[in-house]
Scaffold this active site. Structure first.
Site, PDB file in Angstrom:
ATOM      1  N   TRP A  89       0.823  -1.215   0.000  1.00  0.00           N
ATOM      2  CA  TRP A  89       0.000   0.000   0.000  1.00  0.00           C
ATOM      3  C   TRP A  89       0.852   1.259   0.000  1.00  0.00           C
ATOM      4  CZ3 TRP A  89      -4.329  -0.436  -2.149  1.00  0.00           C
ATOM      5  CH2 TRP A  89      -5.121  -1.569  -1.981  1.00  0.00           C
ATOM      6  N   ASP A 122      -1.738   6.657   6.390  1.00  0.00           N
ATOM      7  CA  ASP A 122      -2.786   5.779   5.869  1.00  0.00           C
ATOM      8  C   ASP A 122      -3.082   4.743   6.938  1.00  0.00           C
ATOM      9  OD1 ASP A 122      -4.397   3.948   4.589  1.00  0.00           O
ATOM     10  OD2 ASP A 122      -2.993   3.496   2.956  1.00  0.00           O
ATOM     11  N   LYS A 161     -12.583  -1.756   6.256  1.00  0.00           N
ATOM     12  CA  LYS A 161     -11.867  -2.739   7.067  1.00  0.00           C
ATOM     13  C   LYS A 161     -12.250  -2.629   8.541  1.00  0.00           C
ATOM     14  CE  LYS A 161      -8.646  -2.977   3.438  1.00  0.00           C
ATOM     15  NZ  LYS A 161      -7.905  -2.061   2.604  1.00  0.00           N
TER      16      LYS A 161
HETATM   17  C1  LIG Z   1      -7.357  -1.481   1.555  1.00  0.00           C
HETATM   18  C2  LIG Z   1      -6.304  -0.471   1.696  1.00  0.00           C
HETATM   19  C3  LIG Z   1      -6.192   0.626   0.820  1.00  0.00           C
HETATM   20  C4  LIG Z   1      -7.098   0.807  -0.377  1.00  0.00           C
HETATM   21  O1  LIG Z   1      -8.346   1.183   0.009  1.00  0.00           O
HETATM   22  P1  LIG Z   1      -9.507   1.507  -1.045  1.00  0.00           P
HETATM   23  O2  LIG Z   1     -10.549   2.104  -0.152  1.00  0.00           O
HETATM   24  O3  LIG Z   1      -9.911   0.224  -1.684  1.00  0.00           O
HETATM   25  O4  LIG Z   1      -8.984   2.477  -2.039  1.00  0.00           O
HETATM   26  C5  LIG Z   1      -5.194   1.548   1.059  1.00  0.00           C
HETATM   27  N1  LIG Z   1      -4.340   1.418   2.082  1.00  0.00           N
HETATM   28  C6  LIG Z   1      -4.407   0.375   2.928  1.00  0.00           C
HETATM   29  C7  LIG Z   1      -3.434   0.277   4.065  1.00  0.00           C
HETATM   30  C8  LIG Z   1      -5.389  -0.603   2.764  1.00  0.00           C
HETATM   31  O5  LIG Z   1      -5.455  -1.643   3.617  1.00  0.00           O
END
Ligand SMILES: *Cc1c(COP(=O)(O)O)cnc(C)c1O
Length: 362
Positions: free
Chosen positions: A103, A173, A197
């Protein structure tokens, strides 16, 4: 009784059963309005109450840090990979990245399309299975912001400490570990997460940022991509993902009922310990993929002696009612995602299954 799967999906992921049931009750007729939350105006008092409640609850769970605002945007965390540099990275500046896995790499690639970037720490040489040390970051003087990924969902590594970047904004993030443990918000200038998540269903992205970072944005980017547009309009510039935000509010209520972030952390640690212990006490049958000190309490990644055996594990687990244990296609292996809403009982059942599989195949 409703049959619920042992759901270890990486995202979209399990939601609390209590929340789903509450939503089900309110689905057709939300609080005697004769309609669902999806069918009413986002400018009306009924929806606006949900919207502001969700914002207040988020800040309250984070200890009501002063000077921070909550935005509800769309396009997932992936859109933030682009929006952050578009808004915060000016000509003559560089965005400093911590490269920890899949990511972080995606976030970096997007920023490169917008401006100058620098990798200030990386664990690529360790195949991203061990976190880099951030205690002595050497930041270029023209750093616009530092970008960190708190939990690498695919590799299964998670930071427990964050660098002190002084006056330089720290942007994190937290898509796969937001609200999984207490956070000292004063360390962060902006955190963001796709909801699917740990916060609710997909469709909404949560941004919690210091006001000064999202109040003024460059005028050369389209209005919809400016943080200032959404700040000025309290995330109601255009139609928000109302149902997703309603669900986030319900998940936040559930976290409060669990004793807030301390309560959630206790449960998350107990769940992670249970599974890691099963791995570590298997006489080498199961092997943790991430280095010990870097292990995530959200995504437990592990391996078996061969890919063949891993395939057999996935197949047998599915037959036994377990969902989502196959590792991400980019890294292989096995992964149990145990976000906030995954019950302890599911983890316990997984450990029992792991022991049984080992006794048959060990
Ligand atoms: C799942 C995830 C993303 C991507 O998320 P989307 O909402 O599908 O764009 C980005 N960063 C991390 C750490 C993730 O687990």
């Amino acid at each position: 009784m409703t049959k619920r799967a042992y759901n270890f999906n990486a995202g979209p992921a399990a939601l609390p059963l209590e929340v789903l049931e509450r939503a089900q009750k309110e689905f057709v007729d939300y609080q005697n309005t004769g309609m669902s939350i999806m069918e009413m105006s986002h400018r009306g008092a009924v929806y606006e109450k949900v919207h502001s409640e969700a914002q207040d609850r988020l800040l309250s769970l984070l200890g009501n840090p002063e000077g921070y605002k909550v935005l509800f945007l769309q396009g997932g965390a992936s859109t933030q990979f682009a929006m952050i540099p578009m808004n915060l990275l000016a000509e003559g500046q560089t965005a400093s990245f911590v490269a920890t896995g899949s990511w972080a790499s995606k976030a970096l690639s997007e920023a490169k399309l917008v401006g100058d970037t620098t990798v200030v720490a990386s664990s690529e040489a360790d195949k991203y299975m061990k976190l880099p040390d951030l205690s002595q970051l050497d930041l270029p003087a023209n750093t616009a912001y530092v970008h960190v990924t708190s939990n690498e969902t695919i590799e299964g590594v998670q930071f427990t400490e964050f660098p002190d970047t002084g006056d330089i904004p720290l942007v994190v993030d937290m898509s796969s570990d937001i609200l999984s443990r207490p956070l000292d918000m004063s360390k962060f200038d902006m955190i963001y997460a796709g909801a699917q998540k740990n916060l609710g269903p997909s469709g909404v992205t949560v941004i919690i940022a210091k006001e000064e970072l999202i109040t003024e944005s460059p005028k050369h980017i389209p209005s919809i991509f400016r943080y200032s547009t959404h700040t000025k309009n309290n995330s109601l510039y255009n139609t928000p993902p109302a149902f997703s935000i309603y669900m986030v509010n319900e998940v936040l209520k559930w976290i409060q009922e669990k004793g807030g972030l301390e309560g959630i952390q206790r449960e998350n640690e107990a769940k992670a310990t249970l599974i890691y212990d099963a791995i570590d006490n298997s006489n080498g049958f199961y092997k943790g993929a991430a280095e010990l000190e870097s292990r995530s309490i959200m995504n437990v990644t592990f391996r078996l002696a061969s890919e063949e055996l891993e395939k057999a594990f996935v197949k047998a687990s599915e037959e036994a009612g377990f969902i989502g244990l196959k590792g991400h296609r980019s890294v292989g292996g096995l992964r149990a995602s145990i976000y906030n809403a995954v019950p302890y009982e599911s983890c316990n059942a997984l450990v029992e299954f792991m022991k049984e599989f080992q006794s048959k195949n060990g």
